[in-house]
Scaffold this motif. Structure first.
Motif, PDB file in Angstrom:
ATOM      1  N   ILE A 238      17.893  54.580 -13.197  1.00 37.49           N
ATOM      2  CA  ILE A 238      17.599  55.319 -11.958  1.00 37.49           C
ATOM      3  C   ILE A 238      16.839  56.612 -12.274  1.00 37.49           C
ATOM      4  O   ILE A 238      15.731  56.825 -11.761  1.00 37.49           O
ATOM      5  CB  ILE A 238      18.896  55.588 -11.167  1.00 37.49           C
ATOM      6  N   PRO A 239      17.386  57.513 -13.101  1.00 37.08           N
ATOM      7  CA  PRO A 239      16.599  58.709 -13.439  1.00 37.08           C
ATOM      8  C   PRO A 239      15.361  58.394 -14.270  1.00 37.08           C
ATOM      9  O   PRO A 239      14.378  59.146 -14.228  1.00 37.08           O
ATOM     10  CB  PRO A 239      17.596  59.580 -14.226  1.00 37.08           C
ATOM     11  N   LEU A 242      12.759  57.729 -11.755  1.00 38.21           N
ATOM     12  CA  LEU A 242      12.414  58.981 -11.089  1.00 38.21           C
ATOM     13  C   LEU A 242      11.463  59.793 -11.974  1.00 38.21           C
ATOM     14  O   LEU A 242      10.468  60.358 -11.487  1.00 38.21           O
ATOM     15  CB  LEU A 242      13.677  59.780 -10.795  1.00 38.21           C
ATOM     16  N   ALA A 245       7.970  58.169 -11.865  1.00 36.29           N
ATOM     17  CA  ALA A 245       7.222  58.521 -10.650  1.00 36.29           C
ATOM     18  C   ALA A 245       6.663  59.942 -10.765  1.00 36.29           C
ATOM     19  O   ALA A 245       5.504  60.198 -10.407  1.00 36.29           O
ATOM     20  CB  ALA A 245       8.127  58.390  -9.427  1.00 36.29           C
ATOM     21  N   ARG A 246       7.481  60.862 -11.266  1.00 35.70           N
ATOM     22  CA  ARG A 246       7.029  62.246 -11.433  1.00 35.70           C
ATOM     23  C   ARG A 246       5.838  62.322 -12.399  1.00 35.70           C
ATOM     24  O   ARG A 246       4.840  63.000 -12.134  1.00 35.70           O
ATOM     25  CB  ARG A 246       8.193  63.086 -11.966  1.00 35.70           C
ATOM     26  N   LEU A 262       9.150  54.583  -7.357  1.00 35.43           N
ATOM     27  CA  LEU A 262      10.253  55.013  -6.498  1.00 35.43           C
ATOM     28  C   LEU A 262      10.972  53.813  -5.893  1.00 35.43           C
ATOM     29  O   LEU A 262      12.204  53.827  -5.722  1.00 35.43           O
ATOM     30  CB  LEU A 262       9.721  55.936  -5.394  1.00 35.43           C
ATOM     31  N   LEU A 265      13.318  52.459  -8.406  1.00 35.78           N
ATOM     32  CA  LEU A 265      14.529  53.284  -8.469  1.00 35.78           C
ATOM     33  C   LEU A 265      15.581  52.746  -7.496  1.00 35.78           C
ATOM     34  O   LEU A 265      16.766  52.629  -7.842  1.00 35.78           O
ATOM     35  CB  LEU A 265      14.155  54.730  -8.139  1.00 35.78           C
ATOM     36  N   PRO A 294      17.089  63.237 -14.410  1.00 36.39           N
ATOM     37  CA  PRO A 294      15.934  62.750 -15.177  1.00 36.39           C
ATOM     38  C   PRO A 294      15.626  63.707 -16.324  1.00 36.39           C
ATOM     39  O   PRO A 294      15.934  64.904 -16.249  1.00 36.39           O
ATOM     40  CB  PRO A 294      14.801  62.733 -14.149  1.00 36.39           C
TER      41      PRO A 294
END
Length: 435
Positions: A238-239, A242, A245-246, A262, A265, A294
């Motif tokens: 999950i992180p 994230l 995506a960042r 995302l 996620l 993250p």
């Protein structure tokens, strides 16, 4: 909106709060350029007036090199370095050897090592005087499930009255592989930090209704542990997504790639919930992995980010998530429990999409990063094949019961990994050519 979707925000909030009071468990998987291996052995020596049985100790230091040599050591590490041996012969004399050794991994499960050096044997009662001479030897090792070695050697005396050579045969076990731990692939997208791969800790949240399946206690516990490991891995993703995506947004990637990261996620949130539910019902206790933050962005510049993201897209997307999808498909074929089948069906579908996303991210990084990215990815693709995930332990238990709850035998899991590696390498090489 489905009941599952409505439950996600509260669940994420709970996991987020839990992560603030929990410490992460870490599982590091990094290659080193140096390895140490200690072993013990039983041997028999013959050739000079007697047959002697020996109890020995062996210490090897190895400077590791990646690559291949004459096509022999192309599936793992190879290296060279010093060794030292000490053997107690018939509880009456000692034989000592020091020198240099060299060799490498022949395959995922085997290695070979040659050695040459100096030998000294202390006097043996009144039968043999002390002698020094040339030591020669070869060792073959089996790396799975333990590091078992078979050795043969010769001691050629260079002093004393008798210069007859002495032969040795032995078998032993080493505490670690001679040429270091193989690089292991990942099953799914792990949470990578500056300290290595991190797995979330687990929270016990109270009793849960036990699954009514007719399982003995040991098998039930093993299956609960395996599904809890899956939940931790899914929660770590999950992180990881994230952060992906960042980072995609930071390097100016298309909005469609950011949106897909995302979306992945959200898939991992569902996978975490499914796996946790199965583990909890098997264990009779509500178990949930804690959500971790993250990792911080740590790239020096855009070019460094593109190189890192390309390598992670290859290892974690094309390979890791591709292998997770392949394993889930194989597991689904033998699964009989309805909840397990639903979970595996979702995981097989979603992880295949995540692998495809990884390939798209890789293609973007290859197109944007130029020669540096192409060379880094090319080295990763053409280097030694990574071993299957190290933490992919086989669940002990009756075969049909284990299969019914969606867990593969080790040989089947390895086959899924090999299948993924071969397909991903073909696709990756095509991307390199296109770039």
């Amino acid at each position: 909106m489905s009941s599952c979707s409505r439950a996600l925000p509260p669940m994420l909030a709970a996991l987020g709060v839990a992560s603030l009071v929990s410490l992460p468990g870490q599982a590091r998987a990094e290659d080193d350029a140096f390895a140490m291996s200690v072993g013990v052995s039983l041997s028999v020596s013959f050739g000079q007036k007697l047959v002697a049985f020996g109890l020995g100790a062996d210490l090897r230091a190895t400077f590791l090199m990646e690559g291949s040599f004459a096509g022999a050591f192309d599936s793992g590490h190879m290296g060279f370095g010093p060794f030292a041996q000490a053997t107690w012969l018939n509880f009456s004399a000692g034989r000592f050897a020091i020198g240099t050794h060299g060799g490498g991994d022949l395959s995922r499960d085997a290695c070979v090592d040659g050695e040459i050096g100096w030998m000294y044997r202390t006097p043996y009662r009144d039968l043999l005087p002390g002698q020094h001479g040339l030591h020669l030897g070869v060792m073959a090792g089996l790396l799975d499930p333990a590091v078992v070695v078979f050795s043969a050697g010769a001691a050629i005396p260079l002093s004393g009255e008798s210069l007859a050579p002495e032969g040795m045969l032995g078998v032993g076990i080493h505490a670690a592989p001679i040429f270091g731990e193989r690089f292991h692939g990942t099953d799914g997208r792990p949470l990578r930090t500056a300290d290595g791969v991190v797995l979330p800790p687990v929270l016990g949240l109270g009793p849960a209704a036990s699954r009514p399946a007719r399982l003995d206690r040991a098998t039930r516990a093993a299956l609960a542990g395996a599904w809890l490991d899956s939940a931790r891995a899914e929660c770590g993703s999950i992180p990881a997504f994230l952060a992906l995506a960042r980072d995609l947004a930071a390097v100016g990637a298309p909005a469609s790639l950011v949106a897909r990261a995302l979306g992945a996620l959200g898939d991992e949130v569902r996978h975490t919930a499914r796996c946790s539910e199965i583990a909890s019902e098997l264990a009779g206790w509500r178990l949930r992995p804690a959500l971790l933050p993250p990792p911080a962005a740590r790239d020096a510049d855009r070019q460094a980010a593109l190189v890192r993201m390309a390598l992670e897209a290859w290892h974690d997307g094309c390979l890791g998530e591709g292998a997770a999808a392949a394993r889930a498909r194989r597991s689904l074929a033998g699964a009989r429990d309805e909840g397990v089948r639903v979970a595996l069906g979702e995981i097989a579908r979603d992880e295949a999409l995540h692998a495809e996303l990884g390939c798209r991210v890789l293609a973007y990084c290859l197109a944007e990063g130029g020669r540096e990215v192409r060379e880094a990815v090319g080295d990763a693709m053409t280097g030694p094949a990574p071993a299957p995930p190290a933490d992919d332990a086989e669940v002990e238990g009756e075969r049909k019961e284990v299969q019914a709850f969606g867990r593969l035998r080790r040989a089947e899991a390895d086959a899924a990994w090999d299948e993924t590696w071969a397909a991903a390498r073909r696709d990756g090489e095509r991307m390199l050519v296109a770039a």
